[in-house]
Design an enzyme around this catalytic site. Structure first.
Site, PDB file in Angstrom:
ATOM      1  N   GLN A 178      -2.470  -6.051  12.643  1.00  0.00           N
ATOM      2  CA  GLN A 178      -2.839  -6.610  13.910  1.00  0.00           C
ATOM      3  C   GLN A 178      -2.921  -5.724  15.073  1.00  0.00           C
ATOM      4  O   GLN A 178      -3.069  -6.260  16.283  1.00  0.00           O
ATOM      5  CB  GLN A 178      -1.625  -7.325  14.451  1.00  0.00           C
ATOM      6  CG  GLN A 178      -1.204  -8.365  13.424  1.00  0.00           C
ATOM      7  CD  GLN A 178      -2.192  -9.665  13.492  1.00  0.00           C
ATOM      8  OE1 GLN A 178      -2.810  -9.623  14.475  1.00  0.00           O
ATOM      9  NE2 GLN A 178      -1.849 -10.255  12.501  1.00  0.00           N
ATOM     10  N   HIS A 198     -10.714  -9.002   8.124  1.00  0.00           N
ATOM     11  CA  HIS A 198     -11.013 -10.474   8.812  1.00  0.00           C
ATOM     12  C   HIS A 198     -10.102 -10.577   9.962  1.00  0.00           C
ATOM     13  O   HIS A 198      -9.951 -11.702  10.719  1.00  0.00           O
ATOM     14  CB  HIS A 198     -10.585 -11.441   7.663  1.00  0.00           C
ATOM     15  CG  HIS A 198      -9.163 -11.534   7.427  1.00  0.00           C
ATOM     16  ND1 HIS A 198      -8.816 -10.766   6.529  1.00  0.00           N
ATOM     17  CD2 HIS A 198      -8.212 -12.171   7.990  1.00  0.00           C
ATOM     18  CE1 HIS A 198      -7.350 -11.225   6.232  1.00  0.00           C
ATOM     19  NE2 HIS A 198      -6.986 -11.942   7.135  1.00  0.00           N
ATOM     20  N   THR A 234     -15.255  -2.186  -9.748  1.00  0.00           N
ATOM     21  CA  THR A 234     -16.338  -2.011  -9.265  1.00  0.00           C
ATOM     22  C   THR A 234     -16.354  -2.088  -7.717  1.00  0.00           C
ATOM     23  O   THR A 234     -16.177  -3.371  -7.270  1.00  0.00           O
ATOM     24  CB  THR A 234     -17.611  -3.046  -9.883  1.00  0.00           C
ATOM     25  OG1 THR A 234     -17.505  -2.794 -11.164  1.00  0.00           O
ATOM     26  CG2 THR A 234     -18.918  -2.778  -9.367  1.00  0.00           C
ATOM     27  N   CYS A 320       1.057 -16.276   6.748  1.00  0.00           N
ATOM     28  CA  CYS A 320       1.595 -16.125   5.473  1.00  0.00           C
ATOM     29  C   CYS A 320       3.077 -16.467   5.268  1.00  0.00           C
ATOM     30  O   CYS A 320       3.648 -16.285   4.220  1.00  0.00           O
ATOM     31  CB  CYS A 320       1.228 -14.564   4.843  1.00  0.00           C
ATOM     32  SG  CYS A 320      -0.528 -14.099   4.818  1.00  0.00           S
TER      33      CYS A 320
END
Length: 374
Positions: A178, A198, A234, A320
């Site tokens: 944050q 994000h 990967t 969350c």
């Protein structure tokens, strides 16, 4: 529509998305491959990593790419504690952490690790004397976030880091999710730091763990070659390039953006103070991007859904932990269960406008009068 939940997720910046799409279309080689397409992909990853390292003032080899902050937090906490458990099994944290901190801590407790919570000052910052007194010979890690996701409490990372280094050999981990892209963050006294794209207008699915040089980790994901031995898989070239782009754009004119958000925060706070049942939980010491308040007597989900009917989007707790019956962070700060049971969070950004806040305040006024019996 008025979106005021930027601490949960931000819309992707069009330039960042453009970078992602161009790289995804034009860099098809696996960066671990030896042929020219693989070399081209690896060169782009290396260039992106150098850019991230320069912005955050860390070394390129200290950057580990993850899927998000939750993975980065798990890798930092489990990785350190399992690698260095011969040094001790004592961990120190705060009551203001994200669920992706408490999750791995709870898991480690099943393995015999001991977790202590440091005392907090009235403004929610760490009591440095308490921290010093809690440190033991067997303290292996201290994990304290830079900015709390529900209230916006900002912790003094430099002072915390100095106390840890002066009094122990413990590792200092901070969740800067944050903070990155909103405020300047100095990691010089930090051993490990987690963040994700994000939260600052990047693409979902890419995060980062900064692990200072010479520190070892037990990996969560074992397997083949990658950008680092600590996280196999990967490498996603397009996501990594987009992370670098998002971070660069977020840090452009960062002080100017901060002051703009601060003015919006002040306006919002003053406007909400006129309501008798509204209690502002975020203090002046909190970052202005987050404004937590309680409408005592109204369930947070009731208010959230009432506003949603008018296309106004805010949140209850952090995304969350929104299923909890009350906010543990608000309770820890205010010692009021009434406020903890009725708290909501508005989170704003440099793309938020005063007109959007006016629309929110107009609708909030109507909802307040319908929901509150004064």
């Amino acid at each position: 529509m008025v979106y005021l939940d930027y601490s949960a997720n931000t819309p992707v910046n069009k330039d960042v998305l453009d970078t992602f799409c161009k790289v995804a279309l034009n860099f098809s080689g696996n960066p671990n491959s030896l042929h020219s397409l693989g070399v081209k992909a690896k060169e782009l990853i290396d260039a992106s990593t150098r850019q991230i390292a320069e912005i955050l003032n860390v070394k390129t080899e200290e950057i580990i790419y993850t899927s998000d902050s939750s993975e980065a937090n798990n890798l930092a906490i489990k990785g350190i504690c399992l690698k260095y458990q011969n040094r001790g099994k004592h961990i120190i944290t705060t009551p203001f952490e994200h669920s992706s901190i408490y999750g791995p801590l709870n898991y480690l407790q099943t393995l015999g690790f001991d977790v202590d919570f440091v005392d907090m000052n009235e403004d929610g910052t760490v009591n440095l004397d308490s921290l010093k007194n809690l440190i033991r010979e067997d303290t292996i890690m201290v994990t304290i976030n830079a900015v709390n996701s529900e209230i916006g409490i900002r912790q003094p990372l430099d002072e915390i880091g100095e106390i840890i280094k002066e009094n122990s050999k413990a590792f200092f981990h901070t969740d800067v999710t944050q903070a990155i892209g909103k405020i300047e963050v100095d990691l010089k006294n930090v051993d490990l730091a987690s963040f994700t794209s994000h939260k600052f207008f990047g693409v979902n699915g890419i995060g980062c763990l900064i692990k200072k040089d010479k520190i070892l980790l037990e990996p969560l994901i074992h397997g083949g070659k990658s950008t680092t031995i600590y996280r196999s898989g990967t490498p996603n070239v397009a996501l990594i390039a987009s992370l670098a782009k998002a971070l660069r754009l977020a840090h452009e004119n960062i002080l100017e953006k901060y002051n703009y958000v601060l003015d919006l925060n002040k306006y919002l706070k003053e406007s909400l103070k006129k309501y008798n049942n509204v209690y502002i939980n975020s203090l002046d010491s909190c970052i202005p991007h987050i404004l937590n308040f309680s409408v005592v007597g109204v369930k947070p989900e009731t208010l959230v859904h009432a506003l949603e009917q008018h296309e106004i989007y805010i949140s209850t707790q952090s995304a969350c932990s929104s299923n909890n019956a009350f906010s543990k962070s608000v309770l820890a700060l205010t010692n009021s269960m009434d406020r903890a049971k009725s708290s909501v969070r508005i989170s704003i950004s440099p793309v938020t406008t005063k007109e959007e806040l006016d629309e929110f305040l107009n609708i909030f006024d109507k909802c307040y009068k319908e929901l509150v019996n004064e």
